[in-house]
Write a protein that holds these residues in place. Structure first.
Motif, PDB file in Angstrom:
ATOM      1  N   THR B 132      -3.598  -2.485 -10.236  1.00 15.79           N
ATOM      2  CA  THR B 132      -3.660  -1.746  -8.989  1.00 15.79           C
ATOM      3  C   THR B 132      -2.327  -1.975  -8.291  1.00 15.79           C
ATOM      4  OG1 THR B 132      -5.129  -1.184  -7.161  1.00 15.79           O
ATOM      5  CG2 THR B 132      -4.610  -3.515  -7.413  1.00 15.79           C
ATOM      6  N   PHE B 133      -1.860  -0.969  -7.571  1.00 12.25           N
ATOM      7  CA  PHE B 133      -0.559  -1.049  -6.928  1.00 12.25           C
ATOM      8  C   PHE B 133      -0.729  -1.463  -5.473  1.00 12.25           C
ATOM      9  CE2 PHE B 133       2.612   1.313  -4.310  1.00 12.25           C
ATOM     10  CZ  PHE B 133       3.728   0.565  -4.660  1.00 12.25           C
ATOM     11  N   VAL B 134      -0.020  -2.530  -5.069  1.00  9.11           N
ATOM     12  CA  VAL B 134      -0.013  -2.930  -3.664  1.00  9.11           C
ATOM     13  C   VAL B 134       1.435  -2.988  -3.193  1.00  9.11           C
ATOM     14  CG1 VAL B 134      -0.628  -4.728  -1.995  1.00  9.11           C
ATOM     15  CG2 VAL B 134      -2.155  -4.233  -3.906  1.00  9.11           C
ATOM     16  N   TYR B 135       1.758  -2.226  -2.186  1.00  2.48           N
ATOM     17  CA  TYR B 135       3.122  -2.108  -1.681  1.00  2.48           C
ATOM     18  C   TYR B 135       3.496  -3.315  -0.821  1.00  2.48           C
ATOM     19  CZ  TYR B 135       6.920  -0.267   1.227  1.00  2.48           C
ATOM     20  OH  TYR B 135       8.095  -0.091   1.887  1.00  2.48           O
ATOM     21  N   CYS B 136       2.602  -3.649   0.086  1.00  5.54           N
ATOM     22  CA  CYS B 136       2.857  -4.739   1.039  1.00  5.54           C
ATOM     23  C   CYS B 136       2.920  -6.076   0.293  1.00  5.54           C
ATOM     24  CB  CYS B 136       1.740  -4.713   2.084  1.00  5.54           C
ATOM     25  SG  CYS B 136       1.110  -6.280   2.618  1.00  5.54           S
ATOM     26  N   PRO B 137       3.969  -6.889   0.531  1.00  2.87           N
ATOM     27  CA  PRO B 137       4.108  -8.163  -0.193  1.00  2.87           C
ATOM     28  C   PRO B 137       2.909  -9.069   0.042  1.00  2.87           C
ATOM     29  CG  PRO B 137       6.116  -7.659   1.050  1.00  2.87           C
ATOM     30  CD  PRO B 137       5.068  -6.684   1.511  1.00  2.87           C
ATOM     31  N   LEU B 138       2.348  -9.599  -1.028  1.00  5.26           N
ATOM     32  CA  LEU B 138       1.156 -10.440  -0.931  1.00  5.26           C
ATOM     33  C   LEU B 138       1.556 -11.912  -0.959  1.00  5.26           C
ATOM     34  CD1 LEU B 138      -1.182  -8.521  -3.418  1.00  5.26           C
ATOM     35  CD2 LEU B 138      -1.238  -8.461  -0.915  1.00  5.26           C
ATOM     36  N   ASP B 139       0.883 -12.723  -0.145  1.00  4.42           N
ATOM     37  CA  ASP B 139       1.117 -14.160  -0.116  1.00  4.42           C
ATOM     38  C   ASP B 139       0.250 -14.799  -1.206  1.00  4.42           C
ATOM     39  OD1 ASP B 139       1.003 -16.908   0.429  1.00  4.42           O
ATOM     40  OD2 ASP B 139       1.359 -16.578   2.565  1.00  4.42           O
ATOM     41  N   VAL B 140       0.892 -15.088  -2.342  1.00  4.20           N
ATOM     42  CA  VAL B 140       0.146 -15.547  -3.521  1.00  4.20           C
ATOM     43  C   VAL B 140      -0.422 -16.946  -3.314  1.00  4.20           C
ATOM     44  CG1 VAL B 140       0.280 -15.981  -6.013  1.00  4.20           C
ATOM     45  CG2 VAL B 140       1.519 -14.058  -5.006  1.00  4.20           C
TER      46      VAL B 140
END
Lengths: 258, 258
Positions: B132-140
């Motif tokens: 799935t594509f997520v544009y907003c940077p995710l805090d892993v």
């Protein structure tokens, strides 16, 4: 009139290569991209000039093409504006204005390709469209040793598909190496240009090295023989991705995807 | 009569899920597999019993199913023998004889799923079918912290799609963690069983954590609320892969792919 340089990513599975064909039934990446650009810029005559003619089934993350347009759309908004006009497997990653003398093919200083191998006992259906499957375990260390032998300026006639008519078969390979991550083996090669099928013949030759059929020390001999029959088989297209094209313009090279 | 346990890998893109449908026009993985098995074993009545009903668009590397057959084909040759009878996106990875009392669903002790996210400024066309594509940077780091809160035995009613009728919504999660490799973020979750859409709701919740909409410390509250509305959205199916199903039979658990 602005000259705009586009960076394009695509999944080549459904396409008969990059280059537009005379017959409109043949679906190509350039053909689909041009259709979308013509709608976006309301310009039925618009054509684009591509940097690299990728073959049927070959993918790209950093293909480049220029267009000349009269438009009020801010250049940096083009990727988003064209998104709904393109099929899901073609994406305009970036758009930037370049000088009117810029040419995507002649001004290219180097290109990087990736060739991907799924090396395992069993095929992986999720990898089948983006890699070639090799059952026999490959010796990655030997492949990497052999890859480094390609670095340099040579006449690569032995790594050129028969029937291609180019004025010179001399090319410079700046870097070539092989990396393993789990069952995936990736070959990376960067050069100032590539002959027809050159990366796929290099990949096929490195796979033969990995299987022990060719020794790393034979690579130079094969190059110097300038005889296509001495190199390995042409590896399948779906493993190949045009990763990046580098230009020396405005003093910077642009990343295609991050 | 032999009971044979098959390990099956598939690209779920083209299929309306695993489970065979009454209408023959609806293409399912089980339906295609059964057709091939019926030809291979010349047994028009053959049916298979699957371990896990993966949804439309969901992939598998380690799906399992049993068949009961009278055959002279050596069991270990079945994967190769059935290969030409199957579409390219379904592969029988392994076949092994099991006791006639073995059941692929009831004897399962745990399952592992992977959920894959492409987190970048730009979509990657080569990843679009498998993430799935997520544009907003995710805090892993936060996502991984939150993932670990799922570990334990809980009533996971808050992570179950509405309208599903199961006798108990209590499940045990043995392991859950998040890993980043370049632009790919992978969620891995292992449990004794999963409710309808449970992994996709967990993935959607962890994506909300990565975006700062939910804090890792809220996960337990959401679980205890047993209210679906408190959890995140159901993540898209194409990011999900059934990685492995574990059995405690003959004292060993079998790797699906290596």
């Amino acid at each position: 009139m602005k000259r705009i340089l586009l960076t394009i990513a695509y999944d080549g599975t459904r396409y008969s290569g990059w280059q537009k064909q005379l017959s409109p039934e043949v679906m190509t990446v350039e053909g689909e991209l041009e259709k979308a650009l013509r709608v976006l810029f309301r310009s039925p005559e618009l054509t684009c000039v591509g940097a690299s003619r990728t073959d049927r089934g070959v993918h790209a993350l950093g293909q480049r093409a220029t267009i000349d347009v009269e438009t009020t759309i801010p250049v940096e908004k083009i990727p988003l504006a064209i998104l709904p006009l393109l099929p899901q497997d073609i994406i305009v990653v970036k758009a930037e204005e370049v000088p009117s003398t810029f040419h995507p093919r002649y001004d290219c200083v180097k290109k990087t390709y990736e060739y991907r191998i799924w090396n395992g006992r069993i095929k992986n259906p999720k990898e089948r469209l983006y890699s070639t499957f090799v059952y026999c375990p490959l010796d990655v260390e030997k492949m990497d040793l052999a890859a480094k032998k390609f670095i340099g300026t040579y006449d690569f006639a032995a790594f050129c598909a028969a029937g291609s008519a180019v004025s010179s078969t001399v090319r410079t390979i700046f870097d070539c190496y092989v990396k393993k991550e789990g069952n995936l083996i990736n070959i990376y090669v960067t050069g100032d240009g590539f002959l027809y099928n050159m990366v796929r013949i290099m990949a096929g030759t490195l796979m033969a090295v990995g299987q022990g059929k060719i020794s790393p020390n034979e690579i130079l001999q094969i190059i110097l023989s300038m005889d296509r029959r001495n190199a390995g088989q042409t590896a399948e297209p779906q493993g190949l991705t045009l990763q990046e094209i580098y230009y020396n313009f405005q003093g910077k090279s642009v990343d295609s995807l991050d």
